[in-house]
Design an enzyme around this catalytic site. Structure first.
Site, PDB file in Angstrom:
ATOM      1  N   GLY A 168       0.795  -1.229   0.000  1.00 57.90           N
ATOM      2  CA  GLY A 168       0.000   0.000   0.000  1.00 57.90           C
ATOM      3  C   GLY A 168       0.824   1.274   0.000  1.00 57.90           C
ATOM      4  N   GLU A 169       2.064   1.217   0.469  1.00 53.14           N
ATOM      5  CA  GLU A 169       2.898   2.413   0.531  1.00 53.14           C
ATOM      6  C   GLU A 169       3.385   2.787  -0.864  1.00 53.14           C
ATOM      7  OE1 GLU A 169       6.024   2.178   3.369  1.00 53.14           O
ATOM      8  OE2 GLU A 169       4.846   0.964   4.776  1.00 53.14           O
ATOM      9  N   SER A 170       3.394   4.079  -1.135  1.00 51.16           N
ATOM     10  CA  SER A 170       3.769   4.555  -2.467  1.00 51.16           C
ATOM     11  C   SER A 170       5.215   4.211  -2.808  1.00 51.16           C
ATOM     12  CB  SER A 170       3.548   6.064  -2.558  1.00 51.16           C
ATOM     13  OG  SER A 170       4.338   6.738  -1.568  1.00 51.16           O
TER      14      SER A 170
ATOM     15  N   LYS B 215       7.003   1.690  -1.743  1.00 47.23           N
ATOM     16  CA  LYS B 215       7.081   0.261  -2.051  1.00 47.23           C
ATOM     17  C   LYS B 215       6.490  -0.027  -3.429  1.00 47.23           C
ATOM     18  CE  LYS B 215       7.101  -1.513   2.702  1.00 47.23           C
ATOM     19  NZ  LYS B 215       6.467  -2.448   3.664  1.00 47.23           N
ATOM     20  N   ILE B 216       5.378   0.628  -3.742  1.00 47.46           N
ATOM     21  CA  ILE B 216       4.775   0.444  -5.067  1.00 47.46           C
ATOM     22  C   ILE B 216       5.758   0.867  -6.146  1.00 47.46           C
ATOM     23  CG2 ILE B 216       2.938   1.233  -6.597  1.00 47.46           C
ATOM     24  CD1 ILE B 216       1.130   1.482  -4.157  1.00 47.46           C
TER      25      ILE B 216
END
Length: 1461
Positions: A661-663, A665-666
């Site tokens: 969900g973290e940007s 990490k994405i």
């Protein structure tokens, strides 16, 4: 070019059914009759029947004219028909068919004529220009036009069109048809099918049947096609989609007709005549709904493709047309996706019509072409992707009929093409069949039942289960299909909180089919079990491959190793899901990951391990840690994105984990993806950043389109505008972005992968993963009928299957279902026995024994009723004993339950009387046959009587139940009871219970040991429980069985002897009163010895030592059975005397005989046995001599019985001397005199024991016995004369035997009353004679001994004492007369031999002086009688001259100074 070889182009079966070809002359007549028929119908119409003059002066219409011209010519071709171009005689008929002016009746007759020509095989491969003729026929019929006069005639024409087209395909000349013409035939028939939807029922059915026949006929040629690779064969366009009509107005006309809803013809206003003919429409729909027509038209128009390669399509038909037809059939399944249902529409009705028709055609094609499809890549590709994808979609149909058809297709595909459909089959099984059958995902009962039927059908395939296990359960990248299926079937066979339903029985059939299939494969020889797997250190499991997937010797060990690793991976995945860090450490400890972690290993673990928490994987991959980033990039490199669209690649990538969900990490995850995608499929993308931006854009679009919270959805223009100038400042092609947009809108990217424990549904994005996986999956392993993996599979299947079958067996009453369960039980038993799975077999027996009701504490009446009236109980009972008899080698703890059943049957009186006959035969003491029913106490009347076995029979039990009041007359059993008895008897007879024990000699050692232990435990439990008669009776029965088993296993007696002996010992030592049990124990022990002694010489001592138990019997028990024990011992001795050699063995036997000497009933038998041993020395041995002599002495002393028996005992004792002499001589001859000294010494000891024993009997109170004993003693002394007994032994014999006897007799005579010891005087006389004779017998042997003088004085002392005996105050005249005479005789002998001569010492104690000193005390006158005075003086003079007293051989007998005191 792939086309049909003419020599294979004929369907032989269909050709056989065709009528015989007419002769050449008859052909003209046949054609002439057809011309006449057409002309006759045409003349009925006013238009054709009136003469007129046309502009060209023709008096007749061209159609009639051509027919008449043909009639003129045909009779001139009588013998040249095969040389005539068929177009000449076909064209007039074809012109009629194609004419716009003819009506339906005329067209129908012309079609019939063409059909007749085709069906009679006038056209064959030898006919000139036959190919062109066939093309003419197809072209004419597919463009048939006629005026519609009435609906009925129109339907007739349509049916005849179908008839002719089908005849074309079935004709021998059909191989000359081109690909295009075959496609036209199929297209035309399909149009008729659609048009028939508005016609009569008959036309609809015929049209659909014809379509099926066409497909079958076309695809039946596929196996005969020459497999020649051709580029255009697999790359040709959709030629089958070409419109049949040849003019543009045909298209316009058809579209207009469809718009008006007219399925057949075009109406010209309100006119009653038809202005033109209508080509066939293109729909398989059976409904006339206009909305659906529009969608059907879309499919039909899809068939009208471009002409890619007309040259290929005009060649003889082969693979190209089949590819097009098959693709067209699959495309029909896509119609449902575009149909929108109105509020009044019936979705199920439509859902069943079009797909069912298409699926039926596809199934027909696969049935005939199946094995050959994999030879043609284009056909195979359609099956692998388009067809299977549609099958997956229709697998979720609410219609059971569609689902059933889909399952039939999949079954055919499995049968023919499973090697090419590994991943597709896995997907269908997991996402359709297993999912529906689980009934957890909203599926109806009908769906569940159809899915279950399909699974069961698959289970019945010979190799299905083994292939599922080998290809899926033993593949790390695949699910455990076999295990899931086994669990599903076993779970569905369990009725939960409800009655048994058809679904439960169906699941049971599946389970039993699986185990029966395994059981049929295994042979009689024990199979090898699963090899153990040892950890060999770390090895990259994702790189493991098999060298040869077709060689079982190679792939079987490989997949076992893979399965072993897969199990460890599942455990590792579980650890990872709880704690990722500890999970990886655990995997390192299991050698699944290297000791030092590297990014590739962790990435491959994430990529190829099932069961991981996708959320944890996503978080790990998105982590900013340097190692995690390296893992992420290695993870991305495991994907192959070549030739793949961006959205497809993104679906594939995101399907393996959940995007964090973290940007940040994405961003890291998408960056790794973009880098990999750009490296493999750059296409129009300038760099990887473009792929990254576009990936972000697709994820945003996916969220926008499929998130219900977003109200205003992004349009296509919005999406294109958002992605302007991202490709290095340039725009991406609009078509490219549009395709991406529609792909995302239509099929959502699953951002949250399905992690449910059940079976997931097959979404479109998931199908992309399936197709990608199919490119990298390992080859499909074909399993033959051998037993390669049965052990591995059965380990998974056995437990749930036994439980499921047991539950169904418990609840069902239908006999067929019960028999099915029994078959399953027996198959499980066979497999378990084959692989030595003792626990499985024991569990099975435990389950089955519960159904026999024999372990349930029921009353006798209830138990008998259960056995007689309930089929289930009888079947379970028979099965238990069938397993025991067939697979007893591998039963362990299950013996306890089996024996409990046997004992229950015994208590009910249902066990065969011969069951323990091997143990009780000939053992019963009484010869009375009535007493043979049950051994009872035999010699005392106060022992409680035991009911005879005769009264415990089945009818006896009934009589007991019906007559509790003994005063009332007994009621006879009813007919129902008699019938129940008969059924019970038959069941018990089929059980062959006796074979378990009589055939126990064939059991393996461990099983036999367990059987014996179980029997002993059962007996102990009964013996130590209640003291009821029934329990004692059953304990006796147990003992009988134990003895029977012992006797049947004589070759390995030591395996079980310890337990048997301890059990019998426990019985003997714990019993203080006579009873049946101890009786059976004692006589059973004797029987064992009797039977085994002849065969087990090495165990003789062990067996005979066991008989010492008899000596430990309580006095009361021993007294009760003494006589019969002795009888058995006598039988044992008579049968086995030659086998008994040791002292230990004889000691036991003789001890048993000795104790009978004083038993009133047993002594006679005991003496008979002893006499058998001793008479004539038949069985006397050095090892038993002393024992026998001692026993004979006891019988001699015993006052039980007649005197004659004591006398006989003494005779046997004396007669045994012969054996001693014989042994002495034999030893001397065999080993020489020196070596025989030791043996003779032993023989002397035995002889000494003999004479000592006789001495004791010489003191007997009975005169006859006493006197005979003295005589026998004398005989014993005389019998050894000449033997090499040591002289010291003789001296000892005089001291302990003769002198002791004389002294004891004197004491008896003096101290006892003559009433007690009658005629002691005679006995003393005999004793004195004995001493005198023995002394004289040994005189020459003993005189040299230093102690001879002492011996001589002892003789004189006894004579002197006897001379002084007084009987009632008076001396005995007999003795006074006898002793001087005996002494005188002795002195004369000594004088004669020179042993007694005058001494030269006066007043000394020389031998001479001592002798006469004692003689004078006995008889003073004897010296003068023996040595007269003159003779004595002469002897003394000679003595003075000599230095000593010479002996007869020159030695000095006694020196003057020797003392003889």
């Amino acid at each position: 070019m792939e086309h049909i070889n003419p020599q294979f182009g004929t369907n032989n079966d269909e050709r056989k059914e065709s009528p015989a070809k007419p002769s050449r002359g008859a052909l003209a007549c046949m054609v002439n009759s057809e011309i006449g028929a057409v002309l006759a119908v045409m003349r009925r119409n006013v238009r054709w029947g009136v003469r007129y003059v046309a502009d060209d002066d023709h008096l007749e219409h061209s159609l009639i004219h051509s027919l008449k011209e043909l009639r003129k010519r045909i009779f001139s071709w009588q013998h040249q028909w095969h040389k005539i171009d068929p177009a000449v005689y076909l064209q007039p008929f074809l012109d009629v068919i194609q004419s716009d002016e003819t009506g339906a009746p005329i067209t129908g007759v012309a079609l019939s004529s063409v059909y007749k020509i085709l069906s009679l095989d006038i056209l064959d491969l030898d006919t000139v220009n036959v190919g062109d003729a066939m093309h003419l026929i197809v072209d004419a019929v597919t463009s048939c036009r006629f005026e519609v006069t009435d609906p009925a005639s129109e339907e007739v024409v349509l049916m005849k069109i179908l008839q002719v087209l089908l005849a074309c395909m079935k004709s021998a000349a059909s191989v000359r048809l081109s690909n295009q013409h075959v496609c036209n035939i199929v297209n035309t028939c399909f149009r008729v099918v659609h048009q028939a939807s508005s016609k009569g029922e008959l036309l609809q059915r015929i049209a659909r049947h014809t379509m099926h026949e066409l497909v079958r006929c076309i695809f039946s040629h596929l196996p005969d096609i020459n497999n020649i690779e051709h580029a255009l064969a697999n790359g040709s366009g959709s030629s089958v989609r070409k419109e049949v009509g040849s003019t543009d107005e045909d298209h316009t006309s058809e579209n207009k007709q469809l718009e008006n809803g007219n399925a057949g013809v075009e109406y010209d206003g309100q006119s009653s005549t038809y202005a033109s003919k209508a080509p066939m429409s293109a729909s398989a729909s059976g409904t006339s709904d206009s909305g659906m027509h529009e969608n059907i038209t879309e499919v039909s128009n899809g068939m009208e493709g471009t002409k890619n390669d007309e040259k290929v399509m005009m060649e003889p038909f082969g693979v190209p047309c089949m590819v097009e037809i098959f693709h067209f059939l699959c495309s029909l399944l896509n119609v449902i996706e575009h149909v929108e249902f109105g509020p009044r529409s019936n979705p199920i009705a439509y859902d069943e019509d079009v797909p069912l028709f298409a699926l039926g055609l596809i199934n027909s094609a696969i049935e005939l072409a199946g094995p050959s499809i994999n030879k043609h890549p284009k056909l195979l590709a359609i099956v692998q992707d388009e067809l299977f994808h549609n099958l997956m979609q229709f697998g979720s149909s609410m219609s059971p009929l569609i689902l059933s058809t889909v399952c039939s297709i999949v079954l055919n595909l499995y049968h023919h093409l499973r090697t090419e459909l590994k991943v597709q089959l896995e997907a269908f099984l997991s996402c359709v069949l297993l999912r529906l059958a689980q009934s957890k995902h909203g599926s109806s009962y009908q769906q569940q039942e159809v899915a279950m039927e399909a699974l069961v059908d698959l289970c019945r395939q010979q190799t299905f289960m083994a292939e599922m296990y080998a290809n899926f359960d033993c593949d790390i990248t695949c699910s455990n299909v076999f295990e899931d299926l086994a669990n599903l079937l076993s779970k569905n066979a369990f009725p939960v909180n409800g009655p048994l339903s058809a679904m439960h029985i169906l699941a049971l059939d599946g389970l039993i089919s699986m185990v029966q299939g395994m059981a049929e494969k295994i042979g009689d020889e024990p199979a090898t079990s699963e090899a153990s797997m040892d950890d060999e250190g770390h090895k990259a499991f994702w790189t493991m491959t098999c060298e040869n997937y077709s060689d079982p010797n190679c792939w079987v060990p490989f997949i076992r190793k893979v399965k072993y690793i897969k199990r460890k991976l599942m455990i590792g995945a579980d650890h990872f899901n709880r704690d990722p860090k500890k999970g990886l450490e655990f995997l390192q400890g299991m050698h699944l990951l290297p000791e030092k972690l590297d990014p590739l290993s962790v990435a491959c673990f994430f990529r190829y391990t099932a069961g991981l928490d996708r959320n944890l994987v996503g978080d790990y991959l998105g982590n900013h840690d340097e190692f995690c980033v390296q893992v992420l990039h290695e993870f991305a490199r495991t994907f192959d994105f070549r030739e793949m669209n961006l959205d497809t690649a993104l679906r594939l990538f995101l399907g393996t984990f959940r995007l964090p969900g973290e940007s940040q990490k994405i961003h890291r995850v998408l960056e790794a993806f973009s880098e990999r995608y750009y490296a493999q499929s750059p296409r129009i993308l300038v760099n990887k950043d473009v792929a990254l931006v576009l990936s972000y854009s697709l994820i945003m679009l996916n969220t926008d389109q499929h998130n219900t919270q977003v109200k205003k959805k992004m349009t296509e223009e919005d999406f294109i505008r958002n992605n302007r100038r991202i490709n290095a400042g340039k725009d991406l092609p609009r078509e490219f972005l549009s395709e991406l947009f529609h792909s995302i809108c239509e099929n959502e990217i699953q951002m949250i992968p399905d992690q449910s424990t059940g079976f997931p549904a097959m979404a479109s994005s998931r199908w992309i993963n399936v197709m990608h996986k199919s490119k990298t999956v390992s080859p499909f392993i074909i399993c033959d009928s051998r037993e390669l993996l049965i052990h591995d599979m059965f380990a998974i299947l056995s437990g749930p299957t036994i439980a499921a079958i047991s539950v169904v067996f418990d609840q069902v009453e239908h006999e067929d279902v019960l028999q099915t369960c029994i078959d399953g039980f027996l198959s499980i038993a066979k497999i378990a026995a084959c692989y030595h799975l003792h626990d499985v077999l024991d569990d099975l027996i435990v389950s089955l024994c519960k159904f026999t009701t024999l372990l349930t504490p029921l009353s006798v009446e209830e138990a008998i009723v259960a056995l007689g009236d309930y089929t289930k109980v009888r079947m379970a009972t028979a099965t238990v004993f069938t397993i025991a008899n067939s697979y007893g080698d591998y039963i362990r703890s299950g013996w306890k339950n089996i024996l409990d059943c046997v004992l229950s049957l015994h208590q009910l009186g249902l066990v065969p009387t011969s069951l323990a006959s091997d143990a009780v035969h000939d053992m019963e003491p009484s010869s009375d046959p009535e007493q043979g029913k049950r051994a009872t106490s035999l010699s005392i009347s106060n022992v409680p009587s035991v009911p005879t076995r005769k009264s415990s029979g089945l009818m006896g039990r009934f009589s007991q139940l019906l007559s509790f009041d003994m005063e009332e007359p007994r009621t006879q059993p009813t007919e129902e009871q008699l019938a129940a008895e008969q059924r019970t008897r038959e069941t018990i007879q089929t059980c062959h219970i006796d074979s378990i024990f009589t055939e126990s000699k064939f059991l393996q050692a461990e099983s036999l040991l367990q059987l014996v232990k179980s029997l002993i435990l059962a007996a102990d439990r009964l013996r130590k429980g209640t003291s009821s008669i029934e329990d004692e009776d059953t304990a006796v029965f147990c003992l009988e069985l134990l003895i029977a088993i012992t006797l049947n296993n004589r070759d390995r007696i030591m395996l079980i002897w310890q337990g048997v002996y301890e059990h019998i010992t426990d019985i003997v030592q714990s019993t203080i009163m006579p009873c049946t049990l101890v009786e059976k124990a004692v006589f059973g022990l004797l029987k064992i010895c009797q039977r085994l002694l002849p065969y087990k010489e090495n165990l003789t001592d062990e067996l005979l030592r066991s008989l010492q138990l008899v000596l430990k019997l309580d006095a009361r028990v021993a007294d009760a059975y003494c006589e019969h024990i002795t009888q058995e011992v006598m039988r044992l001795v008579k049968a086995n005397a030659t086998h008994i050699r040791s002292h230990v063995g004889w000691r036991t036997i003789i001890s048993l005989l000795s104790i009978t000497a004083r038993h009133p009933e047993a002594s006679e038998v005991g003496f008979e046995a002893l006499a058998f041993i001793m008479s004539d020395g038949a069985h006397l041995l050095p090892s038993n001599y002393v024992l026998c002599v001692d026993a004979a002495r006891q019988f001699g002393e015993s006052r039980v019985g007649e005197v004659d028996r004591s006398v006989s005992a003494l005779d046997m004792m004396a007669g045994s001397v012969v054996c001693l002499v014989r042994w002495s001589c034999e030893t001397t001859i065999a080993v020489g005199e020196e070596a025989a000294t030791k043996v003779n010494q032993d023989i002397g000891e035995m002889w000494l024991r003999l004479v000592q024993g006789l001495r004791k009997v010489c003191l007997d109170q009975r005169e006859e016995v006493r006197n005979h004993a003295i005589l026998m003693l004398q005989r014993s002394f005389a019998g050894v004369d000449g033997s090499h007994l040591p002289n010291t032994l003789w001296l000892q014999c005089f001291d302990v035997v003769i002198f002791a006897l004389l002294d004891d007799l004197v004491e008896i005579a003096l101290c006892n009353s003559p009433k007690d010891y009658r005629n002691m005087e005679g006995t003393l006389v005999l004793a004195m004679k004995l001493m005198s004779k023995v002394f004289l017998q040994l005189l020459l042997d003993l005189w040299r001994l230093p102690s001879f003088c002492k011996l001589w004085l002892g003789v004189l002392n006894r004579m002197e004492r006897y001379m002084n005996i007084k009987f009632r105050g008076r001396r005995s005249e007999k003795i006074h007369e006898l002793i001087p005479e005996l002494l005188k005789n002795t002195l004369f002998v000594m004088k004669t031999t020179g042993l007694l001569t005058p001494s030269d010492t006066i007043g000394g104690d020389s031998f001479w002086q001592l002798t006469w000193l004692h003689v004078k005390n006995i008889s003073p006158s004897l010296q003068s009688e023996v040595f007269p005075a003159p003779e004595l003086e002469q002897l003394q003079k000679k003595q003075i001259k000599a230095a000593g007293v010479p002996s007869p051989d020159g030695t000095v007998l006694v020196q003057p100074s020797e003392t003889t005191a």
